[in-house]
Enzyme design. Structure first.
Site, PDB file in Angstrom:
ATOM      1  N   ASP A  84       0.848  -1.188   0.000  1.00 43.18           N
ATOM      2  CA  ASP A  84       0.000   0.000   0.000  1.00 43.18           C
ATOM      3  C   ASP A  84       0.889   1.245   0.000  1.00 43.18           C
ATOM      4  OD1 ASP A  84      -2.380   1.596   0.442  1.00 43.18           O
ATOM      5  OD2 ASP A  84      -1.792   1.707   2.544  1.00 43.18           O
ATOM      6  N   ASP A 122      -0.425   5.089   1.082  1.00 44.75           N
ATOM      7  CA  ASP A 122      -0.764   5.963   2.212  1.00 44.75           C
ATOM      8  C   ASP A 122      -0.801   5.188   3.522  1.00 44.75           C
ATOM      9  OD1 ASP A 122      -1.041   8.424   0.869  1.00 44.75           O
ATOM     10  OD2 ASP A 122      -3.054   7.897   0.210  1.00 44.75           O
ATOM     11  N   LYS A 151      -8.769  -4.898  -3.702  1.00 45.66           N
ATOM     12  CA  LYS A 151      -7.333  -5.038  -3.943  1.00 45.66           C
ATOM     13  C   LYS A 151      -6.939  -6.508  -4.088  1.00 45.66           C
ATOM     14  CE  LYS A 151      -5.396  -0.936  -1.600  1.00 45.66           C
ATOM     15  NZ  LYS A 151      -4.393  -0.522  -0.599  1.00 45.66           N
ATOM     16  N   ASP A 170      -2.079  -1.030   5.786  1.00 49.43           N
ATOM     17  CA  ASP A 170      -2.529  -0.453   7.051  1.00 49.43           C
ATOM     18  C   ASP A 170      -4.032  -0.212   7.121  1.00 49.43           C
ATOM     19  OD1 ASP A 170      -2.353   1.835   5.145  1.00 49.43           O
ATOM     20  OD2 ASP A 170      -2.916   2.980   6.922  1.00 49.43           O
ATOM     21  N   ASP A 192      -6.913  -3.200   2.604  1.00 54.44           N
ATOM     22  CA  ASP A 192      -5.785  -4.115   2.425  1.00 54.44           C
ATOM     23  C   ASP A 192      -6.107  -5.535   2.891  1.00 54.44           C
ATOM     24  OD1 ASP A 192      -3.928  -2.189   1.395  1.00 54.44           O
ATOM     25  OD2 ASP A 192      -3.732  -1.385   3.424  1.00 54.44           O
TER      26      ASP A 192
END
Length: 229
Positions: A11, A13, A155, A178, A182
């Site tokens: 990821d 951000d 994702k 995070d 995810d």
């Protein structure tokens, strides 16, 4: 770093950045040096992760818009899934109800989106969820924005597509992230790592949780992968 590590899905951000979403320069050399494919997986629109790969000097293997867009430069592959018309209609109805996306007139957050729309987290969530449901869509809170998206896009599905196209094994893949978006990646791979700033639901889905947060957590995760390989 061991030479026989598997692919890495990461990821942006909250994972490669600090708490202010500024990219941590220490992560760049790690990604450049990774000896297997690197997949950048994000809720951002496609230009952002593609640009990151370009400046890293690596082939773009990208999951954007929470799985709505998949790009594999090496395979000359582009896949777009979702319902952009419905997402735009949700945002229009949300504005009609007296709310706003929260990004201003220029709206750089949504300008290049192809499959979804994002709303600032300082805007009311409840009416957004209700309007999205009326259009058959869902809202995902990534911790940075509310994403209005198709329920069948993730994702994890994007990563499965990339693994098929690039012929690598998901069981050998490490995913680091995070946010709630995810978790689907964590469920698809052999090794999943949540950085320390992740909410409890994400931490619970991971094989390992770092003590450090944000980019420090990413670097700790990489070190942990090296010691367990």
């Amino acid at each position: 770093m061991p030479g026989d590590v598997g692919p890495l899905a990461v990821d942006i951000d909250g994972t490669l950045t600090d708490q202010n979403r500024a990219l941590d320069a220490r992560t760049l050399d790690v990604l450049r040096a990774w000896p297997a494919p690197v997949v950048v997986a994000t809720g951002k629109a496609m230009p952002y992760p593609v640009a990151l790969c370009e400046f890293l000097g690596i082939d773009s293997a990208v999951i954007a818009e929470n799985g709505g867009v998949v790009v594999i430069e090496q395979a000359d592959f582009l896949s777009v899934h979702g319902n952009p018309d419905a997402a735009a209609a949700v945002l229009a109805d949300y504005r009609e109800a007296g709310h706003d996306s929260g990004w201003g007139t220029v709206d750089l957050i949504n300008r290049w989106r192809e499959t979804e729309r994002a709303v600032s987290r300082d805007q009311p969530l409840e009416p957004l969820e209700a309007i999205a449901a009326d259009h058959g869509l869902v809202v995902v809170d990534t911790g940075f924005a509310y994403h209005v998206k198709s329920p069948d896009v993730s994702k994890g599905q994007g990563l499965e597509t990339i693994a098929t196209q690039m012929t690598f094994a998901l069981g050998d893949t490490v995913a680091i992230g995070d946010s709630r978006n995810d978790v689907s990646m964590f469920e698809a791979v052999g090794t999943s790592i949540a950085v320390g700033n992740a909410p409890e639901s994400v931490r619970a889905a991971a094989d390992y949780v770092t003590e450090a947060t944000y980019a420090d957590g990413f670097l700790e995760a990489i070190e942990w992968v090296g010691t367990t390989d």
